[in-house]
Design an enzyme around this catalytic site. Structure first.
Site, PDB file in Angstrom:
ATOM      1  N   ARG B   9      -6.443   2.039   1.081  1.00  0.00           N
ATOM      2  CA  ARG B   9      -4.983   1.934   0.931  1.00  0.00           C
ATOM      3  C   ARG B   9      -4.603   0.595   0.313  1.00  0.00           C
ATOM      4  O   ARG B   9      -3.745   0.520  -0.557  1.00  0.00           O
ATOM      5  CB  ARG B   9      -4.303   2.062   2.296  1.00  0.00           C
ATOM      6  CG  ARG B   9      -4.248   3.450   2.821  1.00  0.00           C
ATOM      7  CD  ARG B   9      -3.612   3.454   4.184  1.00  0.00           C
ATOM      8  NE  ARG B   9      -4.536   2.988   5.216  1.00  0.00           N
ATOM      9  CZ  ARG B   9      -4.178   2.641   6.441  1.00  0.00           C
ATOM     10  NH1 ARG B   9      -2.914   2.662   6.790  1.00  0.00           N
ATOM     11  NH2 ARG B   9      -5.076   2.254   7.322  1.00  0.00           N
ATOM     12  N   SER B  36       2.874   2.522   5.954  1.00  0.00           N
ATOM     13  CA  SER B  36       1.521   2.879   6.378  1.00  0.00           C
ATOM     14  C   SER B  36       0.575   2.984   5.183  1.00  0.00           C
ATOM     15  O   SER B  36      -0.569   2.533   5.232  1.00  0.00           O
ATOM     16  CB  SER B  36       1.591   4.211   7.123  1.00  0.00           C
ATOM     17  OG  SER B  36       0.350   4.825   7.194  1.00  0.00           O
ATOM     18  N   GLU B  57       8.659  16.432   1.642  1.00  0.00           N
ATOM     19  CA  GLU B  57       7.554  16.397   0.683  1.00  0.00           C
ATOM     20  C   GLU B  57       7.758  17.337  -0.498  1.00  0.00           C
ATOM     21  O   GLU B  57       7.408  16.999  -1.634  1.00  0.00           O
ATOM     22  CB  GLU B  57       6.236  16.721   1.408  1.00  0.00           C
ATOM     23  CG  GLU B  57       5.826  15.680   2.446  1.00  0.00           C
ATOM     24  CD  GLU B  57       6.585  15.796   3.775  1.00  0.00           C
ATOM     25  OE1 GLU B  57       7.325  16.787   3.961  1.00  0.00           O
ATOM     26  OE2 GLU B  57       6.443  14.900   4.621  1.00  0.00           O
ATOM     27  N   ARG B 166      -8.259   6.934   5.544  1.00  0.00           N
ATOM     28  CA  ARG B 166      -7.629   5.860   6.307  1.00  0.00           C
ATOM     29  C   ARG B 166      -8.687   4.862   6.788  1.00  0.00           C
ATOM     30  O   ARG B 166      -8.393   3.690   6.990  1.00  0.00           O
ATOM     31  CB  ARG B 166      -6.932   6.477   7.509  1.00  0.00           C
ATOM     32  CG  ARG B 166      -6.272   5.449   8.387  1.00  0.00           C
ATOM     33  CD  ARG B 166      -5.874   6.092   9.708  1.00  0.00           C
ATOM     34  NE  ARG B 166      -5.152   5.151  10.534  1.00  0.00           N
ATOM     35  CZ  ARG B 166      -5.036   5.259  11.833  1.00  0.00           C
ATOM     36  NH1 ARG B 166      -5.618   6.259  12.453  1.00  0.00           N
ATOM     37  NH2 ARG B 166      -4.368   4.371  12.520  1.00  0.00           N
TER      38      ARG B 166
END
Lengths: 275, 313
Positions: B9, B36, B57, B166
């Site tokens: 990320r 995030s 979305e 992640r």
């Protein structure tokens, strides 16, 4: 004074020609969606032959106004209008829905003048927002128009988009709802009631106008009002009749997606030309 | 040896800042997950070119299509459970069918989201994206390859699905390595078996290669970061050399890397293909490493599959 300049005679002639094109093309194709095409004729005529800044010889002109047909099943009215505007030959209309034709059952980018491949309902307003945001970023003054079906009000994405357009203060965006009252399975108010529709859009912070969708002057005046509105998107709820212009098709849900046969259409067209 | 852990990320956010400073067509869309996913860094630097659409979305994908049609290059990001999860139709009809230049970069793919559980884990996203015509599908293995592949995608037109993890991962590449969309990277040459991995499983494959070499098995390790278009040339060349393939992926084996590799070798040079991946099941809450063990996504499983293939010859 401005009203005097609206060439209603010419626009009415275009509307008649486009109605006959629609009937002939769906009869030739033996399928398609005549009902929701016939209800939107005056809306498209007002846009393409009066209001919009566009040039059929330069379909990619960066400064052109954009027209997004979100209710893509009304492809016949879009194709007929584009052809009558000069984007491609009118003779090509008879290839609608046939193998190797550019004129698909729902519009796509094979056809010059098509701005968005509508068809799967609910997406067009979102795409129109993207174009309107890009215009703001580029400090370009083109306007974006999106034609939505009233059955399309059932789609959740329509309301996601409605929220976003007012958040982004898209005064360069005008949505038009073809309020013909019928969706595929029947009357909208029976299948999934959407009234009070104007209040719904108002609650989403849109500038709301309601017009008779067959009255060219009313449609055009509403488009002008939308253009003069600042910091808010406008929705024009255009009250129409599905299958307009063909007595046995009007208000009959069966003609959402059914084509009349060629003989019937020949008689109808003859009748329309005489009127 | 210095082991550097890195975040995909962070790498993505860095890539966006770098690319966004040079190419003003780049715009970024978020759906209430931008802090995030770190796209908020782009939003802070270029507020005019960042659009937060809220938790919507489908609308985000539609807006991205419109922006692309008006000449922008949209990067669309949220969790992979929701894009593509909540908007397959919009991706298909508004982006892939018209072949638009939209880069979907979803994070938190696979099981390694961890404790959030099955609702937020994705096992099917890659398979679903692979099945859509015109869509490119890329699953990077570390931070440096994330930057390189996203940068390269800007030189290619058409829709992309990038799936990031992640989890922090051990860095495999250096910033100067050549990593390009559509070209698999051979990380270690070998002769007995080919291990083709993607995403976080590339590190597990490298570890499997080390374990195998201790047992005298020479494994060729390939990072197939691009699942579509698959680098069939590199894969077939390796298949001809080793005669056996093990694939490793952090997603369902139905329609993912193992399927893609099988489709290729079946048609051109059939060799046995053994698939390490998720076996048609949802995940559950747990720590990243615990989940990999429970669902069989480990170097040991890759070793077992490799030895079985080599031993059966």
């Amino acid at each position: 004074m401005e009203q005097e300049q609206i060439p209603t005679g010419m626009l009415l002639q275009k509307a008649v020609k486009i109605r006959t094109d629609i009937l002939e093309m769906v009869a030739e194709a033996k399928s398609g969606h005549p009902g929701g095409s016939l209800s939107a004729v005056e809306i498209l005529v007002s846009l393409f032959f009066y209001k919009m800044r566009h040039d059929p010889k330069l379909p990619d002109w960066p400064d052109r106004d954009r027209f997004v047909l979100s209710k893509g099943h009304a492809a016949p009215v879009l194709f007929a209008t584009l052809a009558e505007s000069g984007y491609f030959p009118v003779s090509e209309l008879k290839t609608l829905r046939k193998l190797n034709s550019r004129l698909q059952g729902h519009p796509d980018f094979r056809v010059p003048g098509v701005e968005f491949p509508g068809g799967s309902l609910g997406i067009g307003l979102s795409a129109a927002i993207g174009m309107a945001l890009a215009a703001k970023l580029d400090k370009n003054d083109y306007r974006v128009y999106a034609l939505l079906g009233d059955g399309e009000m059932d789609e959740g994405e329509t309301w996601e988009a409605a929220m976003a357009a007012s958040k982004f203060k898209l005064d360069n965006l005008t949505a038009i709802v073809d309020r013909n009252g019928i969706q595929q399975d029947g009357l909208t108010e029976q299948i999934m009631p959407i009234e009070p529709l104007g209040y719904k859009w108002k609650a989403f912070n849109w500038h709301v106008l309601e017009v008779d969708g067959f009255d060219l002057r009313q449609v055009i005046e509403a488009l002008e009002k939308a253009e003069n509105m600042r910091n808010r998107p406008t929705v024009i709820i255009a009250h129409t009749v599905k299958g307009k212009g063909v007595s046995f098709m009007e208000w009959d849900p069966a003609y959402h997606g059914k084509a009349p046969d060629k003989d019937t259409v020949r008689k109808l067209v003859e009748h329309m030309r005489l009127e | 040896m210095l082991v550097q852990m890195s975040s995909m990320r962070d790498a993505y956010a860095q890539a966006l800042l770098d690319l966004g400073s040079k190419d003003f067509r780049i715009v970024v869309l978020g759906a209430d997950t931008s802090v995030s996913i770190k796209t908020s860094l782009f939003a802070d630097r270029y507020p005019d070119r960042f659009f937060n659409v809220g938790i919507a979305e489908a609308n985000m994908i539609g807006i991205a299509a419109g922006l692309a049609l008006a000449g922008k290059i949209p990067f669309v990001s949220t969790y992979s459970a929701f894009v593509p999860g909540k908007c397959l139709d919009q991706i298909r009809n508004a982006i892939a069918y018209p072949n638009l230049d939209v880069k979907i970069v979803s994070s938190h793919g696979g099981l390694t989201v961890g404790p959030d559980g099955a609702s937020h884990q994705t096992v099917e996203d890659v398979a679903a994206m692979r099945a859509i015509p015109r869509m490119h599908v890329v699953v990077p293995a570390d931070a440096n390859s994330t930057i390189a592949l996203i940068s390269h995608s800007l030189m290619l037109s058409g829709p992309f699905y990038f799936r990031l993890s992640r989890a922090n991962v051990t860095e495999i590449y250096t910033p100067t390595d050549e990593i390009r969309v559509g070209t698999a990277n051979i990380l270690k040459e070998g002769s007995d078996v080919t291990i083709i991995a993607t995403g976080v499983m590339v590190n597990e494959a490298l570890e499997a290669g080390r374990l195998l070499s201790r047992e005298g098995v020479s494994a060729e390790i390939i990072d197939s970061h691009t699942l579509k278009p698959l680098d069939s040339e590199t894969i077939l060349k390796s298949a001809r050399k080793t005669g056996a393939i093990v694939t490793a992926e952090e997603q369902t084996i139905i329609g993912g890397l193992g399927s893609a590799v099988s489709e290729t070798v079946c048609e051109s040079y059939p060799v046995p293909v053994s698939k390490v991946g998720i076996r048609d099941t949802f995940g559950e809450s747990g720590e990243h490493k615990e989940l990999l063990v429970k669902y069989g996504l480990t170097p040991q499983e890759i070793v077992k599959a490799s030895k079985k293939l080599v031993g059966s010859r």
